[in-house]
Design a protein around this motif. Sequence first.
Motif, PDB file in Angstrom:
ATOM      1  N   VAL A   5       0.859  -1.178   0.000  1.00 37.03           N
ATOM      2  CA  VAL A   5       0.000   0.000   0.000  1.00 37.03           C
ATOM      3  C   VAL A   5       0.897   1.231   0.000  1.00 37.03           C
ATOM      4  N   ARG A   7       1.572   4.990   0.000  1.00 39.99           N
ATOM      5  CA  ARG A   7       0.787   6.082   0.574  1.00 39.99           C
ATOM      6  C   ARG A   7       0.264   7.037  -0.495  1.00 39.99           C
ATOM      7  N   VAL A  30      -8.262   4.632   0.001  1.00 44.60           N
ATOM      8  CA  VAL A  30      -7.455   4.123   1.110  1.00 44.60           C
ATOM      9  C   VAL A  30      -7.867   4.828   2.391  1.00 44.60           C
ATOM     10  N   ASP A  32      -6.605   4.988   5.881  1.00 43.82           N
ATOM     11  CA  ASP A  32      -5.489   4.611   6.751  1.00 43.82           C
ATOM     12  C   ASP A  32      -5.351   5.536   7.958  1.00 43.82           C
ATOM     13  N   LEU A  52      -9.947   0.252   0.970  1.00 39.69           N
ATOM     14  CA  LEU A  52      -8.911  -0.455   1.710  1.00 39.69           C
ATOM     15  C   LEU A  52      -8.844   0.131   3.107  1.00 39.69           C
ATOM     16  N   GLN A  54      -6.629   0.118   6.585  1.00 44.85           N
ATOM     17  CA  GLN A  54      -5.315  -0.255   7.115  1.00 44.85           C
ATOM     18  C   GLN A  54      -5.018   0.536   8.367  1.00 44.85           C
ATOM     19  N   VAL A 121      -1.615  -1.646  -4.025  1.00 39.82           N
ATOM     20  CA  VAL A 121      -2.318  -0.408  -4.325  1.00 39.82           C
ATOM     21  C   VAL A 121      -1.299   0.614  -4.779  1.00 39.82           C
TER      22      VAL A 121
END
Length: 123
Positions: A5, A7, A30, A32, A52, A54, A121
């Motif tokens: 992944v 950033r 994402v 995160d 996603l 995380q 990703v």
Amino acid sequence: PRDPVQRMKDPAGRQAWLLREDEVLAAIEVADTFGARARGLLGRDGVEGALLLQPAKSVHTIGMRFPIDVAFCDRYGFVMHAVTMKPRRVSRPVWRSYFTIEAPVGSFERWKLQLGDVVEVKG
């Protein structure tokens, strides 16, 4: 080994992509940060592509309006476990999970995403 992944902190809102090898599976958001993970897919009627989360060792669909496919991946992007979840459910923890991918039900079948696949990703 690298983090699957990469950033995406681009303020211009650059598109991110979910990949398996060099194949683009879907556009992906994402989540995160704590706030983004807490919001997840709540309050939405659907999602284009995927989301996603995380870090994530388990997920829930409490308060969600639609069923989802969920893949639990290790820190290298290896798909360890996949499940379809109806609204108002809580998954079992997957202890070695580093991130999860959530997508509308049927997405994994359409993408032919299977256990053992390795995803990443890229923005």
